[in-house]
Design a protein around this motif. Structure first.
Motif, PDB file in Angstrom:
ATOM      1  N   GLY A   1       0.782  -1.227   0.000  1.00  0.00           N
ATOM      2  CA  GLY A   1       0.000   0.000   0.000  1.00  0.00           C
ATOM      3  C   GLY A   1       0.815   1.279   0.000  1.00  0.00           C
ATOM      4  N   HIS A   2       2.091   1.178  -0.410  1.00  0.00           N
ATOM      5  CA  HIS A   2       2.941   2.364  -0.402  1.00  0.00           C
ATOM      6  C   HIS A   2       3.009   3.052  -1.765  1.00  0.00           C
ATOM      7  N   LEU A   3       2.417   2.422  -2.765  1.00  0.00           N
ATOM      8  CA  LEU A   3       2.533   2.957  -4.121  1.00  0.00           C
ATOM      9  C   LEU A   3       1.264   2.614  -4.898  1.00  0.00           C
ATOM     10  N   ASP A   4       0.802   3.580  -5.706  1.00  0.00           N
ATOM     11  CA  ASP A   4      -0.319   3.275  -6.608  1.00  0.00           C
ATOM     12  C   ASP A   4      -0.008   3.869  -7.984  1.00  0.00           C
ATOM     13  N   ASP A   5      -0.916   3.700  -8.921  1.00  0.00           N
ATOM     14  CA  ASP A   5      -0.663   4.137 -10.298  1.00  0.00           C
ATOM     15  C   ASP A   5      -0.347   5.632 -10.364  1.00  0.00           C
ATOM     16  N   ASP A   6      -1.127   6.410  -9.609  1.00  0.00           N
ATOM     17  CA  ASP A   6      -0.920   7.861  -9.650  1.00  0.00           C
ATOM     18  C   ASP A   6       0.468   8.224  -9.138  1.00  0.00           C
ATOM     19  N   ALA A   7       0.833   7.645  -8.004  1.00  0.00           N
ATOM     20  CA  ALA A   7       2.141   7.959  -7.414  1.00  0.00           C
ATOM     21  C   ALA A   7       3.262   7.540  -8.364  1.00  0.00           C
TER      22      ALA A   7
END
Lengths: 336, 336
Positions: free
Chosen positions: B290-296
């Protein structure tokens, strides 16, 4: 008016190896950053006994015996020099130095330029050259020209006690790599020297014998043969000037050209092979700069173009000798 | 032939600090993007000479340097863009060097293979295979002799293990307990020569342990494993434990250099390694926690692309070194 009296400096009789040792010892005392590394320089006392006693005096941290690893000796010295130390590496003979040549040429000599001026390499590498001890083709050669070919390193041939006694100070003060050639055959030769070393300028050639008829240009071990030849020539009425190049890179053109300008004749004598050697370079420079001063073509004497043989008569025949030097001088004097 | 599995277990990703994980990801992305831009500039003939790409191996430089202090040193190879970037040299000066400009880290004298930076203690890209290894021992020795608790990391490839310099250097470093990390990037090919064809004993860590150097293998495609293993090694070295050898098992996705048609590798093998690409692997771990997603990820990619644009603009704007400076830095410029 009476002349002022000048006290004669106190003198001492030293062998050449003792003179070198004093120079090393003073370097170790003067600067904590200085340390020695090499094969058998500690417990053994140095292959040529130059470092005898230094291990006891300075301890194993500053007089470092190494395994038989010329690449690592040279490379570690270069790395230490790049990081604040002033290492003095000893490579036992210049035949072995070929194993270290990669580090000297590809790292020490290139580093400052290749890094855009960021990393100088204040390393001193001592090695030995020269024949005359019947050690045959892997312990006798003279590779000064191989090193002197390379930009970025200073190459010095130590032919006299005075130079040996004082050489380490300017070599260590040089911010760039210095390769020192020493000559085992003259290590036990004695000379009387001032107790305090007389500073030596490693950039210049030295006139070892003034003369007016012909310039004999040499370096390293053959200086002594050339001086002997000059005395022989004197008995024949030929007054030879003898120049010890001392520095093979950079070459001191001024001293050579000034002498040739007066004598109009030059003979270069070296123990290395003539082909593409120091003699070739000196002859080229004299021809370029002083062609119209010359009364005769420049002569070159060097080692016969053979690997040095063991048998004494063959080794002697391969090397510059007094008679061959005298004969060359007589040719340039048009008295052959 | 059976090889031992890596001795260091994969790091426990659940303990990963999110901010640190994102830093690692960004560094790998910067290295990758920088080199992809270099390929474009090479195709446009703005970069010439050799260009050895690190693409695929980014986890090693990133994970290793993450464990270092600013005053630790790095000695590298000709495939060193990643090491230089990870050590903190500015992208602009590195790119300017690629373009041969005066604002390049080495003033355009080194190019891709010879990045140097004294400020970050980056002792250069050395393009003689294994040529930097003895040098690293010397850099480390100087720190040890001057009582500084710095570590020197020496990067080299599997091909360097075949050179004498490797063996001499490990032995010497072990004898002297020099504070060096021997960081072997085993990408399985020495130019075109497969490891198994070059090594009678292909277990590289076993070779190193022959010199009484603690020797480990680690998965070089896993930046967290690289970091964990290296941190243990660096901690031990800094505490005075002597040198450590780590073999990072890795792979270059591109050919040896831009000249290499890559005829010697099975495309299936290359594809298999690409599926272990360290960048998506870390991104997946970060996403999983949960530390990274597509936007980030998109934001990070855009920021990195902008950084590269800025570096290229800096490099293109830099002038060439004036021709009259060609012979500067062959020897040091000593103030009069």
């Amino acid at each position: 008016m009476s002349a002022p009296t000048v006290a004669e400096p106190a003198t001492v009789t030293l062998t050449l190896r003792e003179a070198l040792k004093q120079s090393l010892r003073e370097a170790l005392i003067a600067d904590d950053r200085v340390f020695l590394l090499g094969e058998d320089i500690g417990a053994y006392g140095g292959c040529f006994a130059v470092t005898m006693g230094l291990l006891d005096e300075f301890g194993p941290g500053r007089v470092r015996d190494t395994p038989l690893s010329e690449v690592a000796i040279a490379g570690a010295a270069i790395g230490a020099a790049m990081n604040g130390m002033r290492p003095i590496a000893e490579i036992m003979t210049c035949n072995f130095s070929l194993l270290a040549l990669d580090q000297v040429v590809n790292n020490a000599a290139t580093m400052l330029h290749m890094s855009g001026g960021q990393f100088n390499v204040p390393v001193v590498i001592r090695t030995t050259a020269g024949a005359g001890r019947q050690l045959a083709a892997q312990h006798s050669h003279s590779f000064e020209p191989i090193f002197a070919h390379v930009p970025g390193i200073r190459v010095v041939a130590i032919a006299t006690h005075e130079d040996a006694r004082a050489v380490l100070r300017p070599a260590l003060d040089d911010p760039d790599p210095v390769v020192l050639f020493e000559y085992p055959r003259i290590m036990t030769m004695e000379a009387e020297l001032p107790v305090d070393p007389v500073p030596v300028d490693l950039s210049t050639a030295a006139v070892r014998r003034p003369g007016s008829d012909v310039t004999l240009i040499t370096y390293g071990l053959t200086l002594h043969t050339v001086l002997e030849a000059a005395e022989t020539l004197a008995t024949d009425g030929i007054d030879a000037e003898v120049i010890d190049l001392r520095s093979l890179r950079p070459l001191d053109d001024a001293t050579v050209l000034s002498s040739v300008g007066r004598t109009h004749r030059a003979v270069v004598v070296e123990e290395a092979w003539r082909t593409l050697g120091v003699g070739a370079e000196i002859a080229a420079r004299v021809t370029e700069e002083a062609f119209y001063d010359l009364d005769a073509p420049v002569e070159r004497i060097g080692c016969a173009e053979v690997p040095l043989p063991y048998a004494k008569h063959l080794e002697d025949a391969a090397l510059p000798q007094v008679p061959s030097i005298v004969a060359a001088v007589r040719r340039v004097m048009h008295r052959g | 032939m059976t090889r031992q599995p890596p001795l260091v277990a994969v790091a426990r990703s659940r303990d990963l600090d999110p901010e640190h994980g994102l830093d690692l990801l960004r560094t790998m992305l910067v290295i990758r993007s920088f080199e992809e831009r270099c390929v474009e500039l090479y195709s446009a003939a703005q970069i010439r000479g050799f260009l050895h790409l690190y693409i695929g191996e980014e986890a090693v430089a990133t994970g290793v340097t993450a464990t270092l202090r600013e005053d630790d040193a790095v000695v590298s190879t000709y495939r060193e863009h990643g090491h230089a970037i990870a050590k903190g040299i500015g992208l602009g000066p590195i790119m300017a060097e690629m373009l041969g400009k005066v604002d390049g880290v080495s003033r355009g004298r080194g190019g891709s293979m010879h990045l140097f930076d004294a400020a970050t203690r980056f002792y250069g890209g050395n393009a003689i295979v294994a040529g930097g290894i003895p040098l690293a021992v010397g850099v480390a020795l100087a720190d040890q002799m001057q009582g500084r608790d710095r570590v020197t990391v020496c990067f080299f490839g599997d091909g360097a293990v075949d050179e004498g310099a490797f063996h001499e250097s490990l032995n010497l470093a072990s004898l002297w307990q020099a504070p060096v990390l021997f960081a072997c990037e085993n990408n399985h090919y020495a130019m075109g020569m497969a490891l198994e064809r070059a090594e009678a004993q292909p277990d590289l860590a076993l070779k190193a342990s022959g010199y009484a150097v603690p020797s480990w293998r680690v998965d070089g495609m896993d930046v967290l494993a690289v970091e964990e293993a290296t941190r243990r090694a660096v901690t031990a070295i800094r505490a005075g434990g002597g040198p450590v050898f780590i073999e990072y098992d890795t792979y270059r996705f591109r050919a040896h250099s831009m000249y290499d048609p890559d005829l010697y590798r099975d495309p299936a093998e290359v594809e298999a390694w690409k599926r272990r690409d360290p960048i998506p692997a870390l991104a997946a771990t970060l996403r999983e926690h949960g530390h990274l997603d597509d936007d980030a990820m998109a934001v990070m990619e855009a920021e990195v692309a902008a950084e590269i644009d800025e570096a290229v603009a800096f490099a293109e704007a830099s002038p060439l070194e004036p021709l009259e400076d060609l012979e500067r830095f062959v020897t040091s410029e000593v103030a009069p």
